[in-house]
Design an enzyme around this catalytic site. Structure first.
Site, PDB file in Angstrom:
ATOM      1  N   TYR A 231      -1.452  -0.940  10.320  1.00  0.00           N
ATOM      2  CA  TYR A 231      -1.418  -0.984   8.850  1.00  0.00           C
ATOM      3  C   TYR A 231      -0.073  -0.450   8.358  1.00  0.00           C
ATOM      4  O   TYR A 231       0.578  -1.057   7.510  1.00  0.00           O
ATOM      5  CB  TYR A 231      -2.586  -0.166   8.296  1.00  0.00           C
ATOM      6  CG  TYR A 231      -2.965  -0.510   6.869  1.00  0.00           C
ATOM      7  CD1 TYR A 231      -3.490  -1.756   6.553  1.00  0.00           C
ATOM      8  CD2 TYR A 231      -2.818   0.425   5.847  1.00  0.00           C
ATOM      9  CE1 TYR A 231      -3.855  -2.065   5.244  1.00  0.00           C
ATOM     10  CE2 TYR A 231      -3.184   0.126   4.543  1.00  0.00           C
ATOM     11  CZ  TYR A 231      -3.702  -1.110   4.244  1.00  0.00           C
ATOM     12  OH  TYR A 231      -4.060  -1.409   2.941  1.00  0.00           O
TER      13      TYR A 231
ATOM     14  N   SER B  52       0.868  -1.187   0.000  1.00  0.00           N
ATOM     15  CA  SER B  52       0.000   0.000   0.000  1.00  0.00           C
ATOM     16  C   SER B  52       0.899   1.230   0.000  1.00  0.00           C
ATOM     17  O   SER B  52       2.087   1.128   0.358  1.00  0.00           O
ATOM     18  CB  SER B  52      -0.841  -0.004   1.290  1.00  0.00           C
ATOM     19  OG  SER B  52      -1.459   1.243   1.493  1.00  0.00           O
TER      20      SER B  52
HETATM   21  P1  NAD Z   1     -10.906  -6.793   0.244  1.00  0.00           P
HETATM   22  O1  NAD Z   1     -11.573  -6.677   1.564  1.00  0.00           O
HETATM   23  O2  NAD Z   1     -11.750  -7.028  -0.955  1.00  0.00           O
HETATM   24  O3  NAD Z   1      -9.772  -7.899   0.285  1.00  0.00           O
HETATM   25  C1  NAD Z   1      -9.159  -8.364   1.457  1.00  0.00           C
HETATM   26  C2  NAD Z   1      -9.139  -9.861   1.407  1.00  0.00           C
HETATM   27  O4  NAD Z   1      -8.357 -10.375   2.501  1.00  0.00           O
HETATM   28  C3  NAD Z   1     -10.536 -10.481   1.542  1.00  0.00           C
HETATM   29  O5  NAD Z   1     -10.739 -11.407   0.504  1.00  0.00           O
HETATM   30  C4  NAD Z   1     -10.499 -11.206   2.873  1.00  0.00           C
HETATM   31  O6  NAD Z   1     -11.272 -12.388   2.885  1.00  0.00           O
HETATM   32  C5  NAD Z   1      -9.013 -11.527   2.980  1.00  0.00           C
HETATM   33  N1  NAD Z   1      -8.667 -11.805   4.381  1.00  0.00           N
HETATM   34  C6  NAD Z   1      -8.752 -10.964   5.438  1.00  0.00           C
HETATM   35  N2  NAD Z   1      -8.425 -11.625   6.567  1.00  0.00           N
HETATM   36  C7  NAD Z   1      -8.119 -12.881   6.216  1.00  0.00           C
HETATM   37  C8  NAD Z   1      -7.720 -14.048   6.931  1.00  0.00           C
HETATM   38  N3  NAD Z   1      -7.579 -14.054   8.267  1.00  0.00           N
HETATM   39  N4  NAD Z   1      -7.492 -15.179   6.230  1.00  0.00           N
HETATM   40  C9  NAD Z   1      -7.665 -15.214   4.899  1.00  0.00           C
HETATM   41  N5  NAD Z   1      -8.040 -14.163   4.167  1.00  0.00           N
HETATM   42  C10 NAD Z   1      -8.268 -13.015   4.819  1.00  0.00           C
HETATM   43  O7  NAD Z   1     -10.110  -5.419   0.058  1.00  0.00           O
HETATM   44  P2  NAD Z   1      -8.997  -4.956  -1.010  1.00  0.00           P
HETATM   45  O8  NAD Z   1      -8.989  -3.482  -0.930  1.00  0.00           O
HETATM   46  O9  NAD Z   1      -9.198  -5.612  -2.319  1.00  0.00           O
HETATM   47  O10 NAD Z   1      -7.647  -5.454  -0.328  1.00  0.00           O
HETATM   48  C11 NAD Z   1      -6.672  -6.250  -0.977  1.00  0.00           C
HETATM   49  C12 NAD Z   1      -5.299  -5.785  -0.573  1.00  0.00           C
HETATM   50  O11 NAD Z   1      -5.063  -4.476  -1.095  1.00  0.00           O
HETATM   51  C13 NAD Z   1      -5.082  -5.679   0.940  1.00  0.00           C
HETATM   52  O12 NAD Z   1      -3.824  -6.202   1.273  1.00  0.00           O
HETATM   53  C14 NAD Z   1      -5.126  -4.186   1.206  1.00  0.00           C
HETATM   54  O13 NAD Z   1      -4.383  -3.826   2.332  1.00  0.00           O
HETATM   55  C15 NAD Z   1      -4.509  -3.667  -0.082  1.00  0.00           C
HETATM   56  N6  NAD Z   1      -4.794  -2.260  -0.395  1.00  0.00           N
HETATM   57  C16 NAD Z   1      -6.048  -1.841  -0.703  1.00  0.00           C
HETATM   58  C17 NAD Z   1      -6.265  -0.504  -1.020  1.00  0.00           C
HETATM   59  C18 NAD Z   1      -7.625   0.006  -1.402  1.00  0.00           C
HETATM   60  O14 NAD Z   1      -7.763   1.225  -1.552  1.00  0.00           O
HETATM   61  N7  NAD Z   1      -8.618  -0.826  -1.589  1.00  0.00           N
HETATM   62  C19 NAD Z   1      -5.217   0.408  -0.991  1.00  0.00           C
HETATM   63  C20 NAD Z   1      -3.938  -0.058  -0.660  1.00  0.00           C
HETATM   64  C21 NAD Z   1      -3.739  -1.383  -0.381  1.00  0.00           C
END
Ligand code: NAD
Length: 262
Positions: free
Chosen positions: A157, A144
């Site tokens: 985070y 991120s």
């Molecule tokens: P999301 O909630 O769709 O995805 C997160 C996923 O992690 C989910 O599928 C969830 O089931 C899984 N997860 C959480 N805890 C878990 C566990 N204990 N065991 C197994 N799986 C688990 O959200 P997203 O935004 O698509 O996030 C994906 C990645 O992108 C993350 O690492 C997040 O930190 C990163 N990210 C997202 C953004 C954003 O703006 N959306 C920005 C920067 C980074």
């Protein structure tokens, strides 16, 4: 991208958001995709069927709680048995929790360390032997912009995403003599379930409706004033998995509407 055809890709946390977009993108290239998450088997399989309909590709579903190292070992073993040894590992699963440090629940801290940082350590250590045997591998860790800069009330985070970038660099250097790369993706704000929760809490706190809260927050945080599209993040991941990206090693690649350029 011809080289992705027939490869086996595990994308953690891919039942929604960025992970699901990456799964679609790779499946459309003929990659054998493994969707992973916390959903029940039948719900995960439904996502695989929808993916197959949209992309013409194939996918299977594996459930594992990434807080538990034994479940991670079983996941990697199970995928290797079902789909074949993993060529492409996308460590995408992540959790977010925002709170002043004095109120930050210890349980949340432990879960964040486990999911955001320890799980990629385990999946990488378990996948590298097969990649070395095959002489090819691609690892992408979804970090991120919070891995590159700090923000108040995000101690867990910030700490885990900075750590994930450190892990990425170390693994990339260790594997620099092989056709195995390890890179980090640093997204800015993209509308996914994780961000939806943050916008909902901002809208509640400030008495705004969801679209107004989204506009306000995004224009505060991202110079472009626009959310990053998950499909664009998925295209960048696909590039990092390609043969053309063979010498991109240990990068922390941003796609953030200009946020880290400030
Ligand atoms: P999301 O909630 O769709 O995805 C997160 C996923 O992690 C989910 O599928 C969830 O089931 C899984 N997860 C959480 N805890 C878990 C566990 N204990 N065991 C197994 N799986 C688990 O959200 P997203 O935004 O698509 O996030 C994906 C990645 O992108 C993350 O690492 C997040 O930190 C990163 N990210 C997202 C953004 C954003 O703006 N959306 C920005 C920067 C980074």
């Amino acid at each position: 991208m011809k080289n992705l055809h027939g490869k086996v890709a595990l994308i953690t946390g891919s039942t929604s958001g960025i992970g699901l977009a990456v799964a679609h993108k790779l499946a459309s290239q003929g990659t054998r995709v493994v969707i992973h998450g916390l959903l029940a088997q039948k719900d995960g399989e439904l996502i695989c069927r929808e993916l197959a309909e949209h992309t013409g590709g194939t996918a299977s579903y594996h459930r594992a709680d990434l807080r538990n190292p034994e479940e991670i070992s079983a996941l990697i073993g199970g995928v290797s048995e079902d789909a074949g040894e993993i060529d492409i590992l996308i460590n995408n699963a992540g959790v977010q929790h925002v709170s002043p440090i004095q109120d930050f629940a210890v349980e949340c801290w432990n879960d964040m360390l486990a999911v955001n940082l320890s799980a990629p350590f385990h999946t990488i250590r378990l996948c590298v032997p097969a990649m070395k045997k095959k002489g090819w591998g691609r690892i992408v860790n979804v970090a991120s912009i919070s891995g590159l800069r700090g923000r108040a009330e995000k101690p867990g985070y910030n700490a885990t995403k900075h750590g994930l970038i450190g892990l990425t660099k170390s693994v990339a250097l260790e594997l620099a003599g092989y056709d195995i790369t390890c890179n980090a993706l640093c997204p800015g704000w993209a509308l996914t379930p994780i961000v939806q929760k943050q916008i909902e809490s901002f809208s509640k706190k400030n008495g705004m409706d969801f679209p107004t809260a989204t506009r306000e927050l995004v224009s505060l945080r991202q110079p472009s004033g626009r959310l990053v599209k998950v499909e664009h993040l998925a295209s960048l991941v696909m590039f990092l998995c390609s043969d053309e990206a063979a010498e991109v090693r240990g990068a922390a690649w941003t796609m953030d509407g200009g946020t880290t350029a400030q």
